[in-house]
Write a protein that holds these residues in place. Structure first.
Motif, short mmCIF file in Angstrom:
data_model
loop_
_atom_site.label_atom_id
_atom_site.label_comp_id
_atom_site.label_asym_id
_atom_site.label_seq_id
_atom_site.Cartn_x
_atom_site.Cartn_y
_atom_site.Cartn_z
N PRO A 14 0.87 -1.23 -0.16
CA PRO A 14 -0.01 -0.12 -0.03
C PRO A 14 0.80 1.29 0.20
N VAL A 15 1.45 1.65 -1.25
CA VAL A 15 2.55 2.64 -1.43
C VAL A 15 1.90 3.69 -2.20
N ILE A 16 2.22 4.89 -1.87
CA ILE A 16 1.77 6.15 -2.80
C ILE A 16 2.84 6.78 -3.15
N VAL A 17 3.00 6.86 -4.42
CA VAL A 17 4.23 7.65 -5.08
C VAL A 17 4.00 9.18 -5.20
N VAL A 18 5.06 9.90 -4.34
CA VAL A 18 4.62 11.33 -4.08
C VAL A 18 6.11 11.85 -4.97
N SER A 19 5.69 13.17 -5.51
CA SER A 19 6.73 13.60 -6.17
C SER A 19 6.81 15.18 -5.57
N VAL A 20 7.73 16.13 -5.93
CA VAL A 20 7.74 17.61 -5.56
C VAL A 20 7.92 18.36 -6.85
N ALA A 21 7.28 19.62 -6.87
CA ALA A 21 7.40 20.38 -7.94
C ALA A 21 7.88 21.84 -7.40
N GLY A 22 8.88 22.45 -7.96
CA GLY A 22 9.41 23.68 -7.32
C GLY A 22 10.13 23.69 -6.17
N TYR A 23 10.61 22.31 -5.69
CA TYR A 23 11.17 22.32 -4.60
C TYR A 23 12.65 22.57 -4.61
N PRO A 24 13.28 23.35 -3.48
CA PRO A 24 12.79 23.62 -2.28
C PRO A 24 12.17 25.14 -2.06
N THR A 25 12.71 25.84 -2.93
CA THR A 25 12.38 27.31 -2.88
C THR A 25 11.22 27.84 -3.32
N GLY A 26 10.51 27.12 -4.33
CA GLY A 26 9.49 27.40 -4.67
C GLY A 26 9.53 28.73 -6.07
N ARG A 27 10.85 29.19 -6.07
CA ARG A 27 11.17 30.26 -6.92
C ARG A 27 11.02 29.88 -8.43
N HIS A 28 10.55 28.91 -8.83
CA HIS A 28 10.66 28.25 -10.19
C HIS A 28 9.49 29.11 -10.88
N HIS A 29 9.53 29.23 -12.38
CA HIS A 29 8.44 29.71 -12.87
C HIS A 29 7.28 28.69 -12.88
N THR A 30 5.99 29.50 -12.94
CA THR A 30 4.94 28.75 -12.62
C THR A 30 4.83 27.52 -13.93
N LEU A 31 5.26 27.88 -15.16
CA LEU A 31 5.17 26.69 -16.16
C LEU A 31 6.05 25.55 -15.94
N ILE A 32 7.38 26.10 -15.34
CA ILE A 32 8.24 24.92 -15.01
C ILE A 32 7.84 24.06 -13.93
N LYS A 33 7.11 24.51 -13.08
CA LYS A 33 6.54 23.69 -11.84
C LYS A 33 5.16 22.81 -12.35
N ALA A 34 4.46 23.34 -13.19
CA ALA A 34 3.68 22.44 -13.88
C ALA A 34 4.32 21.60 -14.77
N SER A 35 5.33 21.75 -15.40
CA SER A 35 5.99 20.84 -16.19
C SER A 35 6.76 19.77 -15.43
N GLU A 36 7.21 20.19 -14.02
CA GLU A 36 7.68 19.15 -13.36
C GLU A 36 6.65 18.31 -12.69
N ALA A 37 5.55 18.70 -12.49
CA ALA A 37 4.62 17.94 -11.87
C ALA A 37 3.94 17.21 -13.17
N ARG A 38 3.80 17.55 -14.18
CA ARG A 38 3.20 16.50 -15.10
C ARG A 38 4.08 15.43 -15.40
N LEU A 39 5.62 15.83 -15.66
CA LEU A 39 6.36 14.66 -15.88
C LEU A 39 6.41 13.69 -14.87
N ALA A 40 6.25 14.11 -13.65
CA ALA A 40 6.29 13.07 -12.44
C ALA A 40 4.92 12.38 -12.48
N VAL A 41 3.80 12.81 -12.95
CA VAL A 41 2.65 11.97 -12.90
C VAL A 41 2.89 10.92 -14.24
N GLN A 42 3.16 11.47 -15.22
CA GLN A 42 3.62 10.59 -16.56
C GLN A 42 4.47 9.62 -16.19
#
Length: 131
Positions: A14-42
């Motif tokens: 019973p494991v859930i795979v979690v990834s991060v976007a914009g870590y650690p500062t959050g100062r990435h551009h919004t589209l970079i965070k969204a791309s990181e998140a989408r790639l992690a989901v894929q």
């Protein structure tokens, strides 16, 4: 699907795979965070935790970013906001928590001893982890 995710699925744990976007500062551009998140989901992630720029106090700026990330990672992917641990970032954190709730995030991820977000976070789940 990545090898790690495939091995986890095959183990039937019973494991859930979690990834991060914009870590650690959050100062990435919004589209970079969204791309990181989408790639992690894929690649097999089932949940994404998003870091925010703790210098931004405008909830509309946070909301715009969170909606972009939600669009990149539609349901059933769960989203969590990594709340800033610094007490000096509390105005930013409060506006980000409110925006996360509006953008259909499921949880707030905070570190032990971080400022309390219970009031602003409702109805989001609050999870404490050591990051």
């Amino acid at each position: 699907m990545t090898l790690v995710v495939q091995l986890l699925k095959e183990s039937q744990l019973p494991v859930i795979v979690v990834s991060v976007a914009g870590y650690p500062t959050g100062r990435h551009h919004t589209l970079i965070k969204a791309s990181e998140a989408r790639l992690a989901v894929q690649s097999g992630a089932e949940e994404i935790w998003v870091s925010v720029d703790d210098t931004i106090t405008d909830s509309n700026t946070h909301l715009s970013e969170f909606i972009t990330i939600r669009e990149a990672c539609p349901d059933p992917i769960e989203l969590g906001l990594i709340a800033p641990a610094d007490a000096n970032a509390e105005p930013s954190a409060q506006s980000a928590v409110q925006a996360a709730s509006l953008a259909a995030f499921q949880r707030i991820v905070s570190t032990p001893g971080a400022p309390a977000f219970e009031e602003a976070a409702s109805p989001l789940e609050i999870v404490e982890v050591d990051l």
